[in-house]
Design a protein around this motif. Structure first.
Motif, PDB file in Angstrom:
ATOM      1  N   GLU A 128      23.416  50.134  45.574  1.00  0.00           N
ATOM      2  CA  GLU A 128      24.600  49.853  46.371  1.00  0.00           C
ATOM      3  C   GLU A 128      25.046  48.405  46.190  1.00  0.00           C
ATOM      4  N   GLN A 129      24.071  47.494  46.086  1.00  0.00           N
ATOM      5  CA  GLN A 129      24.395  46.089  45.876  1.00  0.00           C
ATOM      6  C   GLN A 129      25.049  45.898  44.510  1.00  0.00           C
ATOM      7  N   LEU A 130      24.480  46.595  43.486  1.00  0.00           N
ATOM      8  CA  LEU A 130      25.071  46.515  42.147  1.00  0.00           C
ATOM      9  C   LEU A 130      26.501  47.045  42.149  1.00  0.00           C
ATOM     10  N   VAL A 131      26.699  48.186  42.851  1.00  0.00           N
ATOM     11  CA  VAL A 131      28.046  48.772  42.930  1.00  0.00           C
ATOM     12  C   VAL A 131      28.999  47.807  43.611  1.00  0.00           C
ATOM     13  N   LYS A 132      28.511  47.186  44.708  1.00  0.00           N
ATOM     14  CA  LYS A 132      29.356  46.228  45.438  1.00  0.00           C
ATOM     15  C   LYS A 132      29.715  45.035  44.548  1.00  0.00           C
ATOM     16  N   GLU A 133      28.696  44.505  43.844  1.00  0.00           N
ATOM     17  CA  GLU A 133      28.947  43.358  42.977  1.00  0.00           C
ATOM     18  C   GLU A 133      29.945  43.718  41.875  1.00  0.00           C
ATOM     19  N   ARG A 134      29.755  44.908  41.291  1.00  0.00           N
ATOM     20  CA  ARG A 134      30.658  45.307  40.207  1.00  0.00           C
ATOM     21  C   ARG A 134      32.045  45.624  40.747  1.00  0.00           C
ATOM     22  N   THR A 135      32.090  46.186  41.973  1.00  0.00           N
ATOM     23  CA  THR A 135      33.395  46.452  42.591  1.00  0.00           C
ATOM     24  C   THR A 135      34.126  45.149  42.850  1.00  0.00           C
ATOM     25  N   ASP A 136      33.397  44.162  43.399  1.00  0.00           N
ATOM     26  CA  ASP A 136      34.002  42.844  43.641  1.00  0.00           C
ATOM     27  C   ASP A 136      34.472  42.226  42.332  1.00  0.00           C
ATOM     28  N   LYS A 137      33.628  42.397  41.290  1.00  0.00           N
ATOM     29  CA  LYS A 137      33.996  41.848  39.988  1.00  0.00           C
ATOM     30  C   LYS A 137      35.253  42.530  39.448  1.00  0.00           C
ATOM     31  N   LEU A 138      35.320  43.867  39.626  1.00  0.00           N
ATOM     32  CA  LEU A 138      36.503  44.601  39.173  1.00  0.00           C
ATOM     33  C   LEU A 138      37.746  44.181  39.950  1.00  0.00           C
ATOM     34  N   LYS A 139      37.561  43.957  41.276  1.00  0.00           N
ATOM     35  CA  LYS A 139      38.696  43.513  42.087  1.00  0.00           C
ATOM     36  C   LYS A 139      39.225  42.168  41.591  1.00  0.00           C
ATOM     37  N   LYS A 140      38.267  41.242  41.311  1.00  0.00           N
ATOM     38  CA  LYS A 140      38.676  39.934  40.813  1.00  0.00           C
ATOM     39  C   LYS A 140      39.349  40.056  39.453  1.00  0.00           C
ATOM     40  N   THR A 141      38.757  40.940  38.598  1.00  0.00           N
ATOM     41  CA  THR A 141      39.353  41.150  37.274  1.00  0.00           C
ATOM     42  C   THR A 141      40.741  41.749  37.400  1.00  0.00           C
ATOM     43  N   ASN A 142      40.885  42.745  38.302  1.00  0.00           N
ATOM     44  CA  ASN A 142      42.200  43.362  38.518  1.00  0.00           C
ATOM     45  C   ASN A 142      43.209  42.350  39.040  1.00  0.00           C
ATOM     46  N   LEU A 143      42.714  41.449  39.943  1.00  0.00           N
ATOM     47  CA  LEU A 143      43.607  40.424  40.471  1.00  0.00           C
ATOM     48  C   LEU A 143      44.071  39.495  39.359  1.00  0.00           C
ATOM     49  N   ARG A 144      43.113  39.101  38.491  1.00  0.00           N
ATOM     50  CA  ARG A 144      43.495  38.233  37.371  1.00  0.00           C
ATOM     51  C   ARG A 144      44.454  38.951  36.421  1.00  0.00           C
ATOM     52  N   LEU A 145      44.190  40.257  36.204  1.00  0.00           N
ATOM     53  CA  LEU A 145      45.095  41.028  35.343  1.00  0.00           C
ATOM     54  C   LEU A 145      46.483  41.128  35.948  1.00  0.00           C
ATOM     55  N   GLU A 146      46.520  41.327  37.281  1.00  0.00           N
ATOM     56  CA  GLU A 146      47.816  41.419  37.959  1.00  0.00           C
ATOM     57  C   GLU A 146      48.567  40.097  37.849  1.00  0.00           C
ATOM     58  N   GLU A 147      47.801  38.999  38.057  1.00  0.00           N
ATOM     59  CA  GLU A 147      48.435  37.680  37.916  1.00  0.00           C
ATOM     60  C   GLU A 147      48.931  37.467  36.487  1.00  0.00           C
ATOM     61  N   ALA A 148      48.100  37.919  35.515  1.00  0.00           N
ATOM     62  CA  ALA A 148      48.506  37.796  34.117  1.00  0.00           C
ATOM     63  C   ALA A 148      49.729  38.658  33.825  1.00  0.00           C
ATOM     64  N   ASN A 149      49.778  39.868  34.435  1.00  0.00           N
ATOM     65  CA  ASN A 149      50.934  40.746  34.247  1.00  0.00           C
ATOM     66  C   ASN A 149      52.199  40.122  34.815  1.00  0.00           C
ATOM     67  N   ILE A 150      52.044  39.493  35.996  1.00  0.00           N
ATOM     68  CA  ILE A 150      53.202  38.834  36.610  1.00  0.00           C
ATOM     69  C   ILE A 150      53.705  37.713  35.699  1.00  0.00           C
ATOM     70  N   ALA A 151      52.735  36.904  35.216  1.00  0.00           N
ATOM     71  CA  ALA A 151      53.120  35.807  34.323  1.00  0.00           C
ATOM     72  C   ALA A 151      53.760  36.355  33.049  1.00  0.00           C
ATOM     73  N   LEU A 152      53.197  37.458  32.532  1.00  0.00           N
ATOM     74  CA  LEU A 152      53.749  38.055  31.315  1.00  0.00           C
ATOM     75  C   LEU A 152      55.155  38.585  31.552  1.00  0.00           C
ATOM     76  N   ARG A 153      55.339  39.224  32.744  1.00  0.00           N
ATOM     77  CA  ARG A 153      56.687  39.731  33.052  1.00  0.00           C
ATOM     78  C   ARG A 153      57.699  38.590  33.153  1.00  0.00           C
TER      79      ARG A 153
END
Length: 415
Positions: A260-285
């Protein structure tokens, strides 16, 4: 009270260096069990105010194994025996720990050896077995703990012998469990006991080895080299572990928490990655929008330059009186220019391409909301000139004779 017995150790056999400690424990436990209260009407038996229960020895040994063999006959004798073995050991281990805590509190004991001393005496008075601790024993509060001892008159071995049955395996499971529980509580370390020889199976003794779980096999192997029984016998000895099922459940629970801790850590990591991707998408747009706007402006400037820089010269060239061949070439040039510009014009939102520079200036001011008088003052021309330009602009934008506001239309071209 018999004063001789106060100085004679009769309930347990120990090395000389432990004699006085165990004698003190014997006197305490003897006094403890000297006062009994039996009240059959209430089903109560008490010693020194502490309630006890009596259980038939055979019911907790040979008869218990027989019952389990019957219940699990579909799984085979070996599995039924293993279930019986683990259950009895776990129960006895728990009882041993609980009894030890109770006596430590009553006797106000803190030293591990003194705590250990009350165990064999209590063991004898409650009918489990007598105890003989061998001189080779080295009970220490670490992983080097080693205790080798016999249980003469073990209730479990005696139950089998009284039935006239010979066991194929060591049967003194509860003796082993209780002893290891008491000693584990005494020394504060994990301990396990294995019965290496058993009278119920025809051996000379009911002999036990108690050690830390990580050392027990090594101690049994070392003992087997000097024993009279064949070495192969010792490889078959079951080494119980207190609450093995519980520990397995704990391991599963801990592993689940880990997952569960691994899932949480990876989920948090995915959220951060998604946030960075979203920010990158905004900048790209934003970049793409800027590129589109720049491309649009470049196309408009290109077409305007053609209209304003090339068309006038072509018009003048056409008015200069060309011969037939020159006129054909000029027509070809104009057709080619139209072919180059027409696809681009269709893709652009600007409709200013047919306007003159002055008309473009007027159109921009109209789009910005300026009225004719303001436009005339800004461009330093007459009001009639502005009216004329507006008329031409409407004509070129195909708004002539249409009830469409020029200001509103020009704004719509930029959406």
């Amino acid at each position: 009270m018999n004063h001789l017995s106060d100085k004679t150790l009769t309930t347990v056999s120990v090395p000389d260096n432990f004699h006085q400690i165990f004698l003190t424990a014997q006197n305490y436990v003897r006094n403890y069990f000297s006062t009994s209260q039996r009240d059959p009407e209430k089903g109560s038996i008490k010693f020194s105010g502490e309630r006890y229960i009596l259980v038939r020895a055979a019911s907790m040994s040979i008869e218990f194994f027989d019952m389990m063999a019957l219940l699990y006959k579909d799984r085979g004798e070996k599995e039924a025996r293993a279930l019986s073995f683990n259950f009895l050991f776990d129960i006895a281990h728990s009882i041993g720990k609980a009894d030890a805590r109770s006596f430590f509190s009553k006797m106000k004991l803190t030293d591990p050896i003194e705590k250990l001393s009350a165990g064999p005496i209590h063991f004898a008075y409650t009918g489990w077995a007598s105890v003989k601790i061998h001189p080779l024993s080295k009970p220490t509060a670490d992983k080097n703990y080693y205790l080798i001892y016999d249980h003469p008159y073990s209730f479990e071995a005696q139950a089998w012998m009284d039935k006239g049955q010979k066991a194929e395996f060591p049967v003194c499971v509860m003796n082993a469990g209780y002893s290891s529980g008491w000693c584990e509580e005494s020394f504060g370390i994990s301990l396990v006991t294995a019965e290496v020889e058993c009278r119920a199976k025809g051996d000379r003794h009911c002999r036990f080895i108690m050690a830390h779980p990580s050392r027990i096999k090594a101690y049994i192997r070392e003992y087997s080299k000097k024993a009279y029984i064949k070495y192969e016998h010792y490889k078959k000895i079951n080494i119980p572990e207190f609450f093995g099922r519980k520990r397995l459940q704990d391991e599963i629970r801990n592993y689940k928490i880990h997952l569960e801790q691994l899932v949480k850590e990876r989920t948090d990591k995915l959220k951060k990655t998604n946030l960075r991707l979203e920010e990158a998408n905004i900048a790209l747009r934003v970049i793409l929008k800027q590129m589109e706007q720049k491309e649009k402006i470049n196309k408009e400037n290109f077409l305007i330059n053609i209209k304003q820089s090339i068309r006038p010269f072509l018009d003048r060239l056409e008015e200069s009186g060309l011969n037939k061949g020159q006129q054909i070439l000029l027509d070809r040039i104009q057709i080619n220019i139209d072919q180059i510009t027409s696809p681009l014009i269709g893709k652009l939102s600007s409709k200013y391409l047919n306007l003159t520079p002055m008309e473009i200036k007027v159109a921009n001011l109209v789009k910005d909301g300026a009225v004719n008088k303001e436009i005339a003052q800004i461009l330093n021309v007459s009001l009639n000139t502005i009216t004329s330009h507006r008329y031409k602009i409407r004509t070129k934008l195909n708004l002539k004779n249409k009830n469409i506001n020029l200001h509103t239309y020009l704004l719509s071209l930029e959406e």
